[in-house]
Design a protein around this motif. Structure first.
Motif, PDB file in Angstrom:
ATOM      1  N   TRP A   1       0.790  -1.233   0.000  1.00  0.00           N
ATOM      2  CA  TRP A   1       0.000   0.000   0.000  1.00  0.00           C
ATOM      3  C   TRP A   1       0.825   1.287   0.000  1.00  0.00           C
ATOM      4  CZ3 TRP A   1       0.442  -2.859   4.608  1.00  0.00           C
ATOM      5  CH2 TRP A   1       1.036  -2.207   5.676  1.00  0.00           C
ATOM      6  N   ARG A   2       2.070   1.252   0.352  1.00  0.00           N
ATOM      7  CA  ARG A   2       2.770   2.489   0.719  1.00  0.00           C
ATOM      8  C   ARG A   2       3.013   3.452  -0.432  1.00  0.00           C
ATOM      9  NH1 ARG A   2       4.727  -1.554   4.031  1.00  0.00           N
ATOM     10  NH2 ARG A   2       4.437  -1.147   6.260  1.00  0.00           N
ATOM     11  N   ASN A   3       2.901   3.005  -1.680  1.00  0.00           N
ATOM     12  CA  ASN A   3       3.194   3.890  -2.806  1.00  0.00           C
ATOM     13  C   ASN A   3       1.976   4.233  -3.651  1.00  0.00           C
ATOM     14  OD1 ASN A   3       6.192   3.925  -2.517  1.00  0.00           O
ATOM     15  ND2 ASN A   3       5.947   1.727  -2.903  1.00  0.00           N
ATOM     16  N   GLU A   4       0.815   3.670  -3.322  1.00  0.00           N
ATOM     17  CA  GLU A   4      -0.320   3.815  -4.233  1.00  0.00           C
ATOM     18  C   GLU A   4      -0.804   5.254  -4.364  1.00  0.00           C
ATOM     19  OE1 GLU A   4      -0.439   1.552  -6.026  1.00  0.00           O
ATOM     20  OE2 GLU A   4      -0.275  -0.379  -5.022  1.00  0.00           O
ATOM     21  N   ALA A   5      -0.863   5.987  -3.257  1.00  0.00           N
ATOM     22  CA  ALA A   5      -1.337   7.371  -3.343  1.00  0.00           C
ATOM     23  C   ALA A   5      -0.397   8.216  -4.201  1.00  0.00           C
ATOM     24  CB  ALA A   5      -1.481   7.963  -1.944  1.00  0.00           C
ATOM     25  N   ALA A   6       0.913   8.114  -3.944  1.00  0.00           N
ATOM     26  CA  ALA A   6       1.876   8.920  -4.691  1.00  0.00           C
ATOM     27  C   ALA A   6       1.930   8.505  -6.159  1.00  0.00           C
ATOM     28  CB  ALA A   6       3.264   8.787  -4.055  1.00  0.00           C
ATOM     29  N   ASP A   7       1.861   7.204  -6.428  1.00  0.00           N
ATOM     30  CA  ASP A   7       1.917   6.754  -7.829  1.00  0.00           C
ATOM     31  C   ASP A   7       0.657   7.165  -8.583  1.00  0.00           C
ATOM     32  OD1 ASP A   7       4.365   5.675  -7.295  1.00  0.00           O
ATOM     33  OD2 ASP A   7       3.720   3.572  -7.328  1.00  0.00           O
ATOM     34  N   GLY A   8      -0.478   7.160  -7.913  1.00  0.00           N
ATOM     35  CA  GLY A   8      -1.697   7.639  -8.556  1.00  0.00           C
ATOM     36  C   GLY A   8      -1.597   9.115  -8.905  1.00  0.00           C
ATOM     37  N   GLN A   9      -1.077   9.911  -7.979  1.00  0.00           N
ATOM     38  CA  GLN A   9      -0.924  11.347  -8.244  1.00  0.00           C
ATOM     39  C   GLN A   9       0.066  11.601  -9.375  1.00  0.00           C
ATOM     40  OE1 GLN A   9      -2.668  13.746  -6.963  1.00  0.00           O
ATOM     41  NE2 GLN A   9      -3.699  12.742  -5.244  1.00  0.00           N
ATOM     42  N   ALA A  10       1.149  10.825  -9.414  1.00  0.00           N
ATOM     43  CA  ALA A  10       2.123  10.987 -10.495  1.00  0.00           C
ATOM     44  C   ALA A  10       1.511  10.645 -11.843  1.00  0.00           C
ATOM     45  CB  ALA A  10       3.342  10.102 -10.231  1.00  0.00           C
TER      46      ALA A  10
ATOM     47  N   SER B   1     -11.569  -5.118  -6.596  1.00  0.00           N
ATOM     48  CA  SER B   1     -10.697  -5.682  -5.576  1.00  0.00           C
ATOM     49  C   SER B   1      -9.578  -4.688  -5.234  1.00  0.00           C
ATOM     50  CB  SER B   1     -10.149  -7.032  -6.054  1.00  0.00           C
ATOM     51  OG  SER B   1      -9.615  -7.771  -4.999  1.00  0.00           O
ATOM     52  N   TYR B   2      -8.293  -5.074  -5.401  1.00  0.00           N
ATOM     53  CA  TYR B   2      -7.218  -4.139  -5.097  1.00  0.00           C
ATOM     54  C   TYR B   2      -7.244  -2.946  -6.046  1.00  0.00           C
ATOM     55  CZ  TYR B   2      -2.628  -2.475  -3.601  1.00  0.00           C
ATOM     56  OH  TYR B   2      -1.605  -1.716  -3.092  1.00  0.00           O
ATOM     57  N   LEU B   3      -7.851  -3.121  -7.227  1.00  0.00           N
ATOM     58  CA  LEU B   3      -8.011  -1.999  -8.149  1.00  0.00           C
ATOM     59  C   LEU B   3      -8.986  -0.970  -7.585  1.00  0.00           C
ATOM     60  CD1 LEU B   3      -7.028  -4.527  -9.856  1.00  0.00           C
ATOM     61  CD2 LEU B   3      -8.059  -3.391 -11.821  1.00  0.00           C
ATOM     62  N   GLY B   4      -9.758  -1.378  -6.584  1.00  0.00           N
ATOM     63  CA  GLY B   4     -10.565  -0.432  -5.830  1.00  0.00           C
ATOM     64  C   GLY B   4      -9.751   0.268  -4.761  1.00  0.00           C
ATOM     65  N   TYR B   5      -8.829  -0.474  -4.126  1.00  0.00           N
ATOM     66  CA  TYR B   5      -7.986   0.138  -3.092  1.00  0.00           C
ATOM     67  C   TYR B   5      -7.186   1.314  -3.649  1.00  0.00           C
ATOM     68  CZ  TYR B   5      -4.599   0.769   0.613  1.00  0.00           C
ATOM     69  OH  TYR B   5      -3.826   1.324   1.604  1.00  0.00           O
ATOM     70  N   VAL B   6      -6.624   1.155  -4.845  1.00  0.00           N
ATOM     71  CA  VAL B   6      -5.820   2.240  -5.406  1.00  0.00           C
ATOM     72  C   VAL B   6      -6.681   3.465  -5.685  1.00  0.00           C
ATOM     73  CG1 VAL B   6      -4.090   0.659  -6.340  1.00  0.00           C
ATOM     74  CG2 VAL B   6      -5.998   1.368  -7.776  1.00  0.00           C
TER      75      VAL B   6
ATOM     76  N   VAL C   1     -16.364  -4.478  -5.870  1.00  0.00           N
ATOM     77  CA  VAL C   1     -15.870  -5.436  -4.873  1.00  0.00           C
ATOM     78  C   VAL C   1     -14.516  -4.987  -4.315  1.00  0.00           C
ATOM     79  CG1 VAL C   1     -17.179  -7.421  -5.740  1.00  0.00           C
ATOM     80  CG2 VAL C   1     -14.924  -6.974  -6.707  1.00  0.00           C
ATOM     81  N   GLY C   2     -14.446  -3.720  -3.921  1.00  0.00           N
ATOM     82  CA  GLY C   2     -13.178  -3.115  -3.543  1.00  0.00           C
ATOM     83  C   GLY C   2     -12.965  -3.057  -2.047  1.00  0.00           C
ATOM     84  N   LEU C   3     -11.704  -2.904  -1.665  1.00  0.00           N
ATOM     85  CA  LEU C   3     -11.357  -2.766  -0.258  1.00  0.00           C
ATOM     86  C   LEU C   3     -10.696  -1.423  -0.017  1.00  0.00           C
ATOM     87  CD1 LEU C   3      -8.079  -4.674   0.675  1.00  0.00           C
ATOM     88  CD2 LEU C   3      -8.771  -4.319  -1.681  1.00  0.00           C
ATOM     89  N   HIS C   4     -10.729  -0.998   1.239  1.00  0.00           N
ATOM     90  CA  HIS C   4     -10.010   0.194   1.651  1.00  0.00           C
ATOM     91  C   HIS C   4      -9.111  -0.077   2.848  1.00  0.00           C
ATOM     92  CE1 HIS C   4     -13.701   0.187   4.162  1.00  0.00           C
ATOM     93  NE2 HIS C   4     -12.876   0.588   5.098  1.00  0.00           N
ATOM     94  N   ASP C   5      -9.374  -1.175   3.582  1.00  0.00           N
ATOM     95  CA  ASP C   5      -8.668  -1.473   4.831  1.00  0.00           C
ATOM     96  C   ASP C   5      -7.968  -2.819   4.691  1.00  0.00           C
ATOM     97  OD1 ASP C   5      -7.820  -2.027   7.393  1.00  0.00           O
ATOM     98  OD2 ASP C   5      -9.727  -1.560   8.361  1.00  0.00           O
ATOM     99  N   LEU C   6      -6.648  -2.788   4.549  1.00  0.00           N
ATOM    100  CA  LEU C   6      -5.902  -4.025   4.332  1.00  0.00           C
ATOM    101  C   LEU C   6      -5.822  -4.882   5.583  1.00  0.00           C
ATOM    102  CD1 LEU C   6      -3.319  -2.490   1.936  1.00  0.00           C
ATOM    103  CD2 LEU C   6      -4.533  -4.610   1.475  1.00  0.00           C
ATOM    104  N   HIS C   7      -5.750  -4.262   6.762  1.00  0.00           N
ATOM    105  CA  HIS C   7      -5.738  -5.077   7.977  1.00  0.00           C
ATOM    106  C   HIS C   7      -7.029  -5.886   8.087  1.00  0.00           C
ATOM    107  CE1 HIS C   7      -6.644  -6.050  12.169  1.00  0.00           C
ATOM    108  NE2 HIS C   7      -5.358  -6.324  12.247  1.00  0.00           N
TER     109      HIS C   7
ATOM    110  N   ALA D   1      -7.163   3.253   3.753  1.00  0.00           N
ATOM    111  CA  ALA D   1      -7.453   4.441   2.941  1.00  0.00           C
ATOM    112  C   ALA D   1      -8.906   4.856   3.045  1.00  0.00           C
ATOM    113  CB  ALA D   1      -7.090   4.180   1.479  1.00  0.00           C
ATOM    114  N   GLY D   2      -9.658   4.210   3.911  1.00  0.00           N
ATOM    115  CA  GLY D   2     -11.081   4.495   4.012  1.00  0.00           C
ATOM    116  C   GLY D   2     -11.420   5.872   4.532  1.00  0.00           C
ATOM    117  N   VAL D   3     -10.449   6.523   5.177  1.00  0.00           N
ATOM    118  CA  VAL D   3     -10.699   7.881   5.652  1.00  0.00           C
ATOM    119  C   VAL D   3     -11.037   8.810   4.494  1.00  0.00           C
ATOM    120  CG1 VAL D   3      -8.260   8.539   5.534  1.00  0.00           C
ATOM    121  CG2 VAL D   3      -9.765   9.706   7.139  1.00  0.00           C
ATOM    122  N   ALA D   4     -10.625   8.443   3.288  1.00  0.00           N
ATOM    123  CA  ALA D   4     -10.937   9.272   2.114  1.00  0.00           C
ATOM    124  C   ALA D   4     -12.439   9.456   1.951  1.00  0.00           C
ATOM    125  CB  ALA D   4     -10.347   8.638   0.854  1.00  0.00           C
TER     126      ALA D   4
END
Length: 539
Positions: free
Chosen positions: A92-101, A122-127, A146-152, A237-240
């Motif tokens: 998860w650690r790079n998805e926000a920055a890579d999306g913005q780039a 799925s994970y394409l929802g997380y990004v 069928v997306g997730l926001h909370d990996l834990h 990322a659900g806080v979004a």
């Protein structure tokens, strides 16, 4: 690719394809991307799809070709460390920055009109949620399938490790971006080794044979079950959704492993006042995104918000499939008005509307992790997901069942379901798995929804335990029976509770547990209001 999908609408445009474009990430890593676009004059909005599972099947036909034929530019990108993209793969650690780039790169493209949407499963929802943490001004719509926001919560639902889902998703993440041949080979390898993995300790070592070697990030996931652990900082990322203003369509299924996360997203968007829609079908995680209802709803949402064409948009923001009736229902919001009703667990396996006396003997069973209660159907990532016959499961000594008398009239249950239990266990370490079933007039018991909670009990007396059993929209027909199952696990869907309290990855001992249910314990069901039928049958 159109023939592969089979249920796509007629195309509006021929499509061209630019493969292997290089999008620079903020740290200079090359994010490989394919660009699909209509062969037609004029301006078209853009849809961004970011995936760690490669850029081929099913994403290319389902998103790239399909949406380009309907009049969108589509950028299908491999997340870093996958599908030829540079950089180190991370959960998860790079998805926000890579999306913005990627959005910054889009701004430089001559065909980009400044109107952007996102879509993915799925994970394409997380990004998508990661990008929405700081939504770019161009972002006009999101479709999270069928997306997730909370990996834990994905790996440790209810506090227990989601063993089968974790292994299946990791296998897909490691292999699918390498092509179909490698993906099939990896799936067969995991299938061959699953039995041994589920029987052998320690789990932190034996799992590697099923995945072709050790996977450091998965070991980190197993080693950090506590959601407050610093390891999980930034993983949710659900806080979004709590402050989002981007119109968002959510699509899930009643047997989707990520149903609960989707319902949480919808509730958060509602509190934020964001325009959101919700579609819940009779689907599993794998069947939902490519179904005709999901494809139609996704395309309608993108057209309405990226093309200013709301002609195909549903008037009602919520549509759910009602099990037992096999009909669709339109609702103004989720969950709809309902009245909680409790059925109390009694001796002899009864479910009644009156609680037994507090002095009645507790109801007990023995859970043996050396012969763990098996999982049958339910919200999985595998083809074994969905509604299944529970007859053999319910015949086991370690599964308690509680059943109503035959219903004299139909009963519509709609909303979150839970079991309210008073529990003791002799080891202090136990899981409680609760499942709602519909028993037909032939005695066939079929699962509707369920949930598990991991317990660490220290008090002497019974502990008040609520097991959230997800949610449903289901009609129990007249003559059918409502049944509640209670057991100590569902293996290998959840890693078995060893009964010792040892850490998941290094535990080597197994300790059976005696689990007792004390009175009053109850099944709580949300019953639809009397005007449920009048309010929203879908046509």
């Amino acid at each position: 690719m159109r023939r592969t999908m089979g249920n796509l609408p007629p195309k509006l445009h021929d499509v061209a394809h630019e493969p292997g474009l290089v999008v620079p990430a903020a740290d200079g890593s090359a994010l490989l991307s394919d660009h699909y676009f209509p062969l037609a004059a004029g301006d078209f909005p853009t849809v961004l799809v970011r995936s760690p599972y490669g850029r081929g099947f099913p994403w290319a036909p389902m998103y790239g070709v399909h949406l380009a034929e309907q009049g969108f530019h589509v950028v299908l990108q491999s997340c870093r460390g996958s599908g030829g993209s540079g950089g180190e793969a991370d959960l998860w650690r790079n998805e926000a920055a890579d999306g913005q780039a990627t959005v910054a790169w889009l701004r430089q493209q001559p065909w980009f009109t400044g109107v952007l949407g996102t879509i993915g499963a799925s994970y394409l929802g997380y990004v998508q949620w990661a990008l929405a943490l700081d939504p770019p001004p161009e972002l006009r719509a999101m479709v999270v399938q069928v997306g997730l926001h909370d990996l834990h919560a994905f790996f440790h639902p209810g506090g227990a490790f989601s063993l089968e889902t974790a292994l299946t998703s990791t296998m897909g993440r490691l292999s699918q971006h390498q092509g179909m041949k490698e993906s099939v080979r990896a799936a067969l390898r995991l299938q061959r080794h699953m039995g041994k993995i589920s029987r052998t300790l320690p789990l932190g070592e034996v799992y590697a044979a099923g995945l072709g070697g050790r996977v450091p990030y998965l070991e980190e996931v197993m080693a950090h079950p506590d959601p407050a652990d610093p390891h999980w900082h930034g993983a949710d990322a659900g806080v979004a959704a709590e402050r989002l203003t981007v119109p968002t369509a959510l699509i899930t299924g009643w047997h989707d492993a990520l149903l609960d996360q989707t319902l949480q997203q919808y509730a958060r968007l509602g509190r934020a006042g964001c325009d959101a829609s919700l579609l819940i079908g009779p689907w599993t995680h794998n069947s939902a995104p490519g179904g005709p209802e999901a494809l139609t709803a996704s395309l309608a949402w993108l057209r309405a918000h990226l093309c200013d064409d709301p002609a195909d948009l549903r008037e009602s923001r919520v549509r759910v499939h009602v099990g037992g009736r096999r009909t669709w229902h339109d609702l103004p919001h989720w969950p709809p008005p309902a009245t909680d009703r409790r059925w109390y667990l009694g001796s002899g396996g009864t479910l009644r509307d009156r609680a037994p006396e507090d002095t009645a003997a507790p109801l007990s069973f023995r859970y043996d992790p050396a012969d763990p209660t098996p999982s049958v159907g339910g919200p999985l990532l595998s083809p074994k997901a969905g509604s299944r016959d529970n007859t053999a499961l319910e015949a086991r000594d370690d599964v308690l069942t509680f059943t109503t008398a035959p219903l004299t009239e139909p009963l519509d249950v709609i909303g979150p379901v839970r079991a309210e239990l008073r529990v003791t266990t002799d080891t202090g370490h136990a899981d409680v798995f609760a499942r709602l079933c519909d028993v037909d007039d032939r005695g066939r018991s079929v699962n509707v929804c369920d949930g598990l909670r991991r317990l660490h009990l220290t008090e002497d007396g019974p502990a008040e335990v609520t097991v959230d059993m997800s949610a449903t929209a289901h009609r129990f027909a007249a003559g059918h029976l409502i049944r509640l199952q209670i057991s100590g696990g569902a293996h290998p869907r959840f890693a078995r509770n060893t009964g010792t309290g040892e850490p998941l990855t290094t535990a080597t001992r197994l300790q059976p547990s005696e689990i007792s249910l004390h009175h009053p314990s109850a099944l709580a069901l949300p019953l639809a209001d009397a005007d449920f039928d009048a309010r929203g049958p879908a046509h």
